[in-house]
Design a protein around this motif. Structure first.
Motif, PDB file in Angstrom:
ATOM      1  N   GLN A 340       0.828  -1.213   0.000  1.00 27.39           N
ATOM      2  CA  GLN A 340       0.000   0.000   0.000  1.00 27.39           C
ATOM      3  C   GLN A 340       0.858   1.257   0.000  1.00 27.39           C
ATOM      4  OE1 GLN A 340      -4.010   1.049   1.916  1.00 27.39           O
ATOM      5  NE2 GLN A 340      -2.575   1.176   3.619  1.00 27.39           N
ATOM      6  N   THR A 341       1.914   1.279   0.790  1.00 27.53           N
ATOM      7  CA  THR A 341       2.785   2.449   0.844  1.00 27.53           C
ATOM      8  C   THR A 341       3.427   2.703  -0.514  1.00 27.53           C
ATOM      9  OG1 THR A 341       3.256   2.047   3.178  1.00 27.53           O
ATOM     10  CG2 THR A 341       4.807   3.445   1.977  1.00 27.53           C
ATOM     11  N   TRP A 342       3.813   1.643  -1.173  1.00 27.26           N
ATOM     12  CA  TRP A 342       4.472   1.744  -2.477  1.00 27.26           C
ATOM     13  C   TRP A 342       3.532   2.299  -3.540  1.00 27.26           C
ATOM     14  CZ3 TRP A 342       7.733  -2.970  -4.561  1.00 27.26           C
ATOM     15  CH2 TRP A 342       8.535  -2.536  -5.622  1.00 27.26           C
ATOM     16  N   ARG A 343       2.282   1.838  -3.528  1.00 24.16           N
ATOM     17  CA  ARG A 343       1.414   2.119  -4.660  1.00 24.16           C
ATOM     18  C   ARG A 343       0.438   3.275  -4.464  1.00 24.16           C
ATOM     19  NH1 ARG A 343       2.449   2.620  -8.330  1.00 24.16           N
ATOM     20  NH2 ARG A 343       0.410   2.388  -9.308  1.00 24.16           N
ATOM     21  N   ARG A 344      -0.023   3.526  -3.249  1.00 25.50           N
ATOM     22  CA  ARG A 344      -1.149   4.441  -3.105  1.00 25.50           C
ATOM     23  C   ARG A 344      -0.773   5.876  -3.444  1.00 25.50           C
ATOM     24  NH1 ARG A 344      -4.698   6.899   0.602  1.00 25.50           N
ATOM     25  NH2 ARG A 344      -6.865   6.526  -0.014  1.00 25.50           N
ATOM     26  N   PHE A 345       0.401   6.336  -3.003  1.00 22.55           N
ATOM     27  CA  PHE A 345       0.794   7.718  -3.286  1.00 22.55           C
ATOM     28  C   PHE A 345       1.016   7.913  -4.784  1.00 22.55           C
ATOM     29  CE2 PHE A 345       4.041  11.030  -3.837  1.00 22.55           C
ATOM     30  CZ  PHE A 345       3.359  12.105  -3.284  1.00 22.55           C
ATOM     31  N   ASP A 346       1.678   6.952  -5.430  1.00 21.92           N
ATOM     32  CA  ASP A 346       1.926   7.041  -6.863  1.00 21.92           C
ATOM     33  C   ASP A 346       0.612   7.120  -7.635  1.00 21.92           C
ATOM     34  OD1 ASP A 346       3.638   6.703  -9.353  1.00 21.92           O
ATOM     35  OD2 ASP A 346       2.439   4.880  -9.501  1.00 21.92           O
ATOM     36  N   SER A 347      -0.343   6.289  -7.260  1.00 20.99           N
ATOM     37  CA  SER A 347      -1.647   6.298  -7.926  1.00 20.99           C
ATOM     38  C   SER A 347      -2.367   7.624  -7.711  1.00 20.99           C
ATOM     39  CB  SER A 347      -2.514   5.150  -7.400  1.00 20.99           C
ATOM     40  OG  SER A 347      -1.908   3.904  -7.633  1.00 20.99           O
ATOM     41  N   LEU A 348      -2.316   8.119  -6.477  1.00 23.86           N
ATOM     42  CA  LEU A 348      -2.986   9.382  -6.160  1.00 23.86           C
ATOM     43  C   LEU A 348      -2.401  10.529  -6.970  1.00 23.86           C
ATOM     44  CD1 LEU A 348      -5.076  10.803  -4.384  1.00 23.86           C
ATOM     45  CD2 LEU A 348      -3.305  11.108  -2.653  1.00 23.86           C
ATOM     46  N   MET A 349      -1.088  10.550  -7.140  1.00 27.56           N
ATOM     47  CA  MET A 349      -0.445  11.608  -7.908  1.00 27.56           C
ATOM     48  C   MET A 349      -0.880  11.566  -9.368  1.00 27.56           C
ATOM     49  SD  MET A 349       1.269  13.594  -6.015  1.00 27.56           S
ATOM     50  CE  MET A 349       2.207  14.452  -7.282  1.00 27.56           C
ATOM     51  N   LEU A 350      -0.927  10.356  -9.967  1.00 30.82           N
ATOM     52  CA  LEU A 350      -1.320  10.258 -11.369  1.00 30.82           C
ATOM     53  C   LEU A 350      -2.784  10.619 -11.552  1.00 30.82           C
ATOM     54  CD1 LEU A 350      -0.381   9.698 -14.196  1.00 30.82           C
ATOM     55  CD2 LEU A 350      -0.795   7.265 -13.836  1.00 30.82           C
ATOM     56  N   LEU A 351      -3.633  10.216 -10.616  1.00 25.56           N
ATOM     57  CA  LEU A 351      -5.039  10.603 -10.691  1.00 25.56           C
ATOM     58  C   LEU A 351      -5.186  12.120 -10.608  1.00 25.56           C
ATOM     59  CD1 LEU A 351      -5.571   7.552 -10.323  1.00 25.56           C
ATOM     60  CD2 LEU A 351      -7.392   8.153  -8.731  1.00 25.56           C
ATOM     61  N   ALA A 352      -4.393  12.750  -9.733  1.00 25.38           N
ATOM     62  CA  ALA A 352      -4.463  14.202  -9.601  1.00 25.38           C
ATOM     63  C   ALA A 352      -3.983  14.898 -10.871  1.00 25.38           C
ATOM     64  CB  ALA A 352      -3.621  14.652  -8.405  1.00 25.38           C
ATOM     65  N   ILE A 353      -2.928  14.369 -11.486  1.00 25.12           N
ATOM     66  CA  ILE A 353      -2.392  14.973 -12.718  1.00 25.12           C
ATOM     67  C   ILE A 353      -3.417  14.890 -13.846  1.00 25.12           C
ATOM     68  CG2 ILE A 353      -0.679  14.655 -14.544  1.00 25.12           C
ATOM     69  CD1 ILE A 353       1.291  13.830 -12.299  1.00 25.12           C
ATOM     70  N   THR A 354      -4.001  13.701 -14.045  1.00 27.17           N
ATOM     71  CA  THR A 354      -4.968  13.553 -15.135  1.00 27.17           C
ATOM     72  C   THR A 354      -6.223  14.382 -14.873  1.00 27.17           C
ATOM     73  OG1 THR A 354      -5.831  11.524 -14.101  1.00 27.17           O
ATOM     74  CG2 THR A 354      -4.152  11.270 -15.805  1.00 27.17           C
ATOM     75  N   ASP A 355      -6.633  14.468 -13.616  1.00 28.67           N
ATOM     76  CA  ASP A 355      -7.797  15.289 -13.273  1.00 28.67           C
ATOM     77  C   ASP A 355      -7.506  16.757 -13.574  1.00 28.67           C
ATOM     78  OD1 ASP A 355     -10.444  15.642 -11.855  1.00 28.67           O
ATOM     79  OD2 ASP A 355      -9.161  16.858 -10.567  1.00 28.67           O
ATOM     80  N   GLY A 356      -6.308  17.212 -13.188  1.00 27.54           N
ATOM     81  CA  GLY A 356      -5.934  18.604 -13.449  1.00 27.54           C
ATOM     82  C   GLY A 356      -5.833  18.918 -14.928  1.00 27.54           C
ATOM     83  N   LEU A 357      -5.260  17.997 -15.709  1.00 27.99           N
ATOM     84  CA  LEU A 357      -5.151  18.208 -17.153  1.00 27.99           C
ATOM     85  C   LEU A 357      -6.525  18.316 -17.804  1.00 27.99           C
ATOM     86  CD1 LEU A 357      -2.224  15.800 -18.128  1.00 27.99           C
ATOM     87  CD2 LEU A 357      -2.211  18.298 -18.264  1.00 27.99           C
ATOM     88  N   ASN A 358      -7.436  17.443 -17.381  1.00 34.56           N
ATOM     89  CA  ASN A 358      -8.775  17.487 -17.959  1.00 34.56           C
ATOM     90  C   ASN A 358      -9.440  18.823 -17.670  1.00 34.56           C
ATOM     91  OD1 ASN A 358     -11.175  16.184 -19.222  1.00 34.56           O
ATOM     92  ND2 ASN A 358     -12.021  16.453 -17.173  1.00 34.56           N
ATOM     93  N   LYS A 359      -9.313  19.314 -16.442  1.00 35.39           N
ATOM     94  CA  LYS A 359      -9.921  20.605 -16.091  1.00 35.39           C
ATOM     95  C   LYS A 359      -9.237  21.752 -16.827  1.00 35.39           C
ATOM     96  CE  LYS A 359     -11.530  19.030 -11.581  1.00 35.39           C
ATOM     97  NZ  LYS A 359     -11.314  19.026 -10.114  1.00 35.39           N
ATOM     98  N   LEU A 360      -7.909  21.674 -16.938  1.00 35.52           N
ATOM     99  CA  LEU A 360      -7.172  22.747 -17.615  1.00 35.52           C
ATOM    100  C   LEU A 360      -7.556  22.855 -19.083  1.00 35.52           C
ATOM    101  CD1 LEU A 360      -4.848  24.846 -17.696  1.00 35.52           C
ATOM    102  CD2 LEU A 360      -3.303  22.936 -18.206  1.00 35.52           C
TER     103      LEU A 360
END
Length: 409
Positions: A340-360
């Motif tokens: 969980q430590t390995w994967r959750r932060f990485d996943s959260l960052m990519l979700l945030a990036i794609t969400d931000g790009l879509n809004k931008l």
């Protein structure tokens, strides 16, 4: 009075629920490294028909292909089209961002593979691994997770005992819900329209990402002068487009596609799906790990959905095998917390990036459009920053598990 028949009991190390594009790679990786694995898949594998194209295609990033090669799956893939270049444009602007794979070496950014071909390759490889048992079609009535192990009861009465159960059962994961793991997320009020187009001229391995006002319009290279389209529209508009007859649907598609590849012909079915984001509150619980869509779901703006799930696969497989080789319990709290430590932060960052790009890129304000265009042009002329983004497209950024680097477990 005859005695009731005692249900068959199967013992295994790892139980994977879901034999799709995340569940089977995990099962193959772990079983090939020496553990016993059982996969429960609700659908009949015989339903995968080799000569029937259903329109579903996946982008396999370079790092994900490394994983598939390392576990012996890639050799079974009958057809894959390399993505050599990526061209990103913002509406009608003449400014653009261009990624050329030769700036990083000889390997392409990734490959486009039809989902039916990927499924066939995974099933073929699974059949070669002695310690892997795929039970399909199969349904379970109960999965009991305890401190000392997992017991699954199948609909046919069989019992499976395991040390760890992996939820690879999709966005509506019943295992996630039964574990009481919540999720956060939202709808984009957009739908993705997907279809395949045959065109007159060759695409030369170039993937196009065009940011239009309702959302991105992606043109992804396939074999035989074909391209897969992922066409984003507002939900109401998408519903109207899907109801159009073939001629008018083609006209709407061609208006967005343009004429650079000559005459166009839609081949295969067209379909649509709602675009949403979700992130599980936790990726693990007692004797349970979530992977793929059971753990997260993202906007297709960067084409990284399946690749994000395969990063889960590579990390979880490494944690399981490393613990097993040390004589430790692969389903222990310590092992799961490491995953969980390995994967959750990485996943959260990519979700945030794609969400931000879509809004931008869906903000239709003049000053924002100008800033976007200047930003694309600036990145195009900044080799180091551009190189980072290209490595990200290849899936080679961050702390990579061994399989994603092409190394064995």
């Amino acid at each position: 009075m005859p005695k009731a028949k005692v249900p068959d009991t199967l013992n295994t190390d790892i139980l994977v629920v879901g034999g799709g594009l995340n569940g089977l790679p995990l099962a193959i990786a772990v079983a090939d490294a020496g553990l016993d694995v059982i996969v429960l898949e609700r659908d009949d594998p015989g339903a995968v028909v080799a000569d029937t194209f259903d329109g579903r295609v996946s982008a396999i990033a370079h790092a994900s292909r490394n994983l598939l090669k390392s576990i012996g799956v890639w050799d079974h893939v009958p057809e894959a089209e390399p993505m050599l270049d990526i061209r990103i444009t913002d509406g009608p602007s003449k400014l653009f961002l261009h990624y050329d794979h030769r700036q990083l070496g000889d390997e392409p950014f990734g490959h486009m593979v039809e989902n039916r071909h990927m499924r066939m390759a995974l099933l073929a490889r699974a059949a070669e691994v002695p310690s892997l048992n795929v039970i399909a079609p199969a349904l379970y009535t109960e999965i009991d997770r305890r401190q000392d192990g997992v017991t699954a009861t199948l609909a046919d009465g069989r019992i499976i005992n395991a040390r760890l159960v992996v939820a690879a059962d999709g966005r509506g994961s019943a295992l996630r819900e039964s574990a009481g793991i919540g999720k956060v997320g939202w709808s984009y009020h957009q739908s993705g329209i997907v279809c395949t187009v045959k065109h007159e001229r060759p695409h030369n391995g170039v993937a196009q990402e065009r940011f239009l006002n309702p959302g991105p319009f992606a043109i992804l290279p396939m074999s035989e002068n074909r391209s897969s389209l992922v066409w984003t529209e507002h939900t109401d508009t998408a519903a109207k487009i899907m109801k159009l007859d073939d001629e008018n649907f083609h006209r709407e598609m061609a208006r967005r596609f343009g004429t650079y590849l000559g005459e166009l012909e839609i081949t295969g079915p067209r379909w649509s799906y709602p675009l949403t984001l979700h992130q599980a509150d936790a990726y693990v619980a007692e004797r349970l790990a979530l992977i793929g869509d059971a753990a997260h779901g993202m906007h297709p703006i960067a084409g990284q959905g399946l690749n994000l799930g395969l990063r889960d696969v590579a990390a979880l497989a490494e944690v399981i095998i490393d613990n097993a080789r040390l004589g430790l319990d692969p389903g222990s709290d310590n092992a799961l917390e490491k995953y969980q430590t390995w994967r959750r932060f990485d996943s959260l960052m990519l979700l945030a990036i794609t969400d931000g790009l879509n809004k931008l890129f869906t903000t239709d304000v003049g000053a924002v459009r100008l800033a976007r265009d200047l930003g694309l042009a600036a990145v195009n002329k900044m080799p180091k920053l551009k190189g980072f983004f290209m490595e990200h497209a290849r899936g080679t950024v961050g702390e990579l598990p061994r399989l994603l680097e092409g190394r064995p477990l």
